[in-house]
Design an enzyme around this catalytic site. Structure first.
Site, PDB file in Angstrom:
ATOM      1  CG  HIS A 288      -1.946   1.002   1.326  1.00  0.00           C
ATOM      2  ND1 HIS A 288      -1.695   2.315   1.653  1.00  0.00           N
ATOM      3  CD2 HIS A 288      -3.300   0.914   1.140  1.00  0.00           C
ATOM      4  CE1 HIS A 288      -2.837   2.990   1.670  1.00  0.00           C
ATOM      5  NE2 HIS A 288      -3.824   2.162   1.358  1.00  0.00           N
ATOM      6  CG  ASP A 365       0.189  -2.581   6.246  1.00  0.00           C
ATOM      7  OD1 ASP A 365      -0.772  -2.645   7.027  1.00  0.00           O
ATOM      8  OD2 ASP A 365       0.145  -1.970   5.164  1.00  0.00           O
ATOM      9  CD  GLN A 368      -6.987  -4.458   3.632  1.00  0.00           C
ATOM     10  OE1 GLN A 368      -7.940  -5.233   3.695  1.00  0.00           O
ATOM     11  NE2 GLN A 368      -7.146  -3.151   3.515  1.00  0.00           N
ATOM     12  CE  LYS A 391      -8.915   0.026   5.603  1.00  0.00           C
ATOM     13  NZ  LYS A 391      -7.538  -0.183   5.157  1.00  0.00           N
ATOM     14  CB  CYS A 529      -3.816   3.598  -1.617  1.00  0.00           C
ATOM     15  SG  CYS A 529      -4.883   5.035  -1.441  1.00  0.00           S
TER      16      CYS A 529
END
Length: 569
Positions: A288, A365, A368, A391, A529
């Site tokens: 991202h 990260d 997700q 999220k 993104c």
């Protein structure tokens, strides 16, 4: 690999049992596919017959990647409680002591009820919708083994004793989300934009409203009752996050605005202190922008260089090339746990181990991954882990940076102001310990309260059940959309989570999004993104439906029907 047609008892809402034994068997078949190197024989994305490296780009990436088992995300281990005490304001909820800032701590984790009386704070039940909290399986991302101190990936049941099936009541879950009950353009809302943000259960809306209506106060600064209540709620939220991601201590949990701010914090504190001219920062093609731009800014400031590990035609990281880019100049690795534009699940534990062999820290990260699978940062041995509240069905504007205590303690503060200081004179300022030294000013207290309520909700449903249900729904959606004329999936990794990026020949992605909106179906259409990842496939945009545990097969059917009706040139 063909997609099996699954027959299972139907629920009243048209859904089916999340048969974890069946899923475990399918997962073993999938793993066998890895072992047989059946890469050229097709994948879930319907890529049969496509040239392995025909991506329309000069200097095509290699088409193959080494075989690996789907990553393991075991249950949270027992928290370590042998860490030294901190005077940063962190505390164990329920303590009868006072805070360093003066106000008393609420005793016993109690919350005032509507009548002004106190009652124990609710515990996560682990039984929402009948989903179980610890479904044993060999180490596949969508089924969590029972909580134990066994080595990561160890089966938690004897061979031949698969877990019992668990009923996943999606219709009951949907009733907890008020936004899902609305009409859009005269049609029931079908929210398939979950990778961008998620809707909130009523319990999250109630928790934030209750905070503002009853407990509103600044924290760590007052000796009055409301300050004590607000501080307890805030720090209880920190403990819930610690438990949710399997961290060892609440002082390793730093509240930020979201994943983007968390990565910027690490880049500008750890990075500025430890990275200099000629050093290298290793990223991957699927990142991202939030995990690219902060490192580029750091490289410009320090004279460091960005190196990028490539992905293959399925959108999987080429692990051998990742490993080849590690070396004495590499000072940090930053990579997505799950790719937001492709849905690829990276083998995080393996990649972290490869980096640690060179003494290189890794930022993972988790924006997700946290909504879709159990996370244990200790089992993964991640040095830093980030995720965003919105999220994981919580409020916007709140997020989390996890960092190993030793690393956080050595990092300088990022922003200055109130709360993060111990003493201020015009000659010198001394700072609080972790995590407070990274939390300057008044934080998003209500956001932390809402995030804690979202975590309570997820744990009441059960992350293993969520992951198993979403995995089956992703398979169903892939099979439903694949036959649509001209539709081509972008991102067909064998280990995927909840993302279905695609293009349709001759139909701009913006038109796809607008057409679906007329049917009440919300997807994301654009570059997500993640421009480098899409340009790897010669594209500037894709259509991206993304799933959550409140989505249904009926909604997938509505998506398929609407896509078949889209006007063609």
């Amino acid at each position: 690999m063909s997609i099996p047609k699954l027959d299972a008892p139907a629920l009243p809402g048209g859904e089916e049992f999340a048969d974890t034994a069946l899923i475990a068997r399918l997962a073993n078949e999938l793993y066998s596919g890895f072992q047989r190197s059946a890469i050229g024989g097709g994948s879930l994305g319907g890529t049969e017959g496509r040239p392995a490296a025909d991506n329309g780009l000069a200097g095509a990436y290699p088409a193959e990647t080494r075989q690996f088992a789907p990553p393991v995300h075991p249950a949270s281990q027992t928290a370590r409680r042998d860490s030294p005490a901190t005077d940063s304001g962190g505390h164990a909820p329920g303590s009868t002591e006072t805070y360093p800032f003066g106000e008393p701590r609420c005793a016993g984790g109690s919350r005032p009820n509507a009548a002004g009386q106190t009652a124990p704070a609710p515990e996560a039940s682990g039984t929402k919708g009948g989903a179980t909290d610890s479904v044993a399986s060999p180490g596949y991302y969508f089924i969590q083994r029972a909580e134990s101190v066994a080595p990561p990936g160890s089966p938690s049941f004897p061979p031949g004793s698969p877990p019992s099936p668990a009923r996943f009541d999606v219709e009951s879950i949907r009733r907890d989300f008020p936004a899902l009950a609305q009409l859009v353009n005269g049609q029931p809302l079908v929210w398939l934009d979950n990778a961008a943000t998620t809707h909130k259960p009523q319990s999250v809306l109630d928790a934030t409203s209750r905070f503002y209506g009853r407990d509103n106060s600044n924290i760590h600064r007052g000796a009055h009752t409301l300050a004590a209540r607000a501080t307890d709620l805030f720090e209880e939220g920190r403990e819930k996050v610690r438990r949710f991601i399997g961290a060892g201590d609440t002082k390793e949990i730093v509240f930020v605005r979201g994943t983007t701010e968390a990565i910027n914090l690490v880049a500008q504190t750890y990075g500025r202190k430890n990275i200099g001219p000629g050093d290298e920062i290793l990223l991957t093609t699927m990142e991202h922008h939030a995990n690219i731009v902060p490192w580029q800014m750091l490289a410009e400031q320090t004279g460091a260089a960005i190196r990028v590990a490539p992905i293959n035609d399925r959108g999987e990281l080429i692990v051998e090339q990742f490993a080849a880019l590690l070396g004495s100049r590499t000072k940090i690795v930053a990579l997505a746990h799950v790719g937001n534009s492709l849905g690829t699940i990276n083998p995080a534990g393996e990649l972290i181990s490869l980096a640690h062999a060179y003494g290189i820290p890794v930022l993972l990260d988790g924006a997700q991954s946290a909504p879709h699978m159990p996370i244990n940062v200790q089992a993964l041995d991640a040095d830093f882990f980030t995720f965003s509240g919105h999220k994981v069905f919580g409020p916007t504007g709140i997020g989390v940076l996890y960092g190993k205590a030793k690393l956080l303690e050595e990092m300088p503060p990022w922003q200055g102001g109130g709360n993060m200081i111990r003493d201020v004179t015009f000659a010198k300022t001394s700072y609080q310990g972790i995590p407070a030294k990274f939390e300057a000013g008044t934080p998003d207290i209500a956001g932390v309260v809402g995030l804690g309520a979202a975590i309570d909700y997820l744990e009441s449903v059960g992350l293993p059940g969520i992951a198993a249900y979403e995995h089956k729904l992703l398979e169903y959606a892939t099979a439903a959309l694949a036959p649509i004329k001209g539709l081509r999936f972008i991102g067909t990794a064998l280990a995927k989570a909840s993302v279905l990026s695609f293009v349709i020949d001759g139909v701009p992605t913006e038109r796809i999004g607008k057409h679906l909106d007329q049917s009440g179906i919300a997807i994301r259409a654009g570059h997500h993104c993640a421009q480098p990842s899409l340009r790897r496939f010669g594209l500037e945009s894709t259509a991206r439906p993304s799933l959550a545990f409140y989505n249904t097969r009926g909604e997938v059917d509505a998506l398929e029907k609407a896509l078949r009706q889209i006007p063609r040139n």
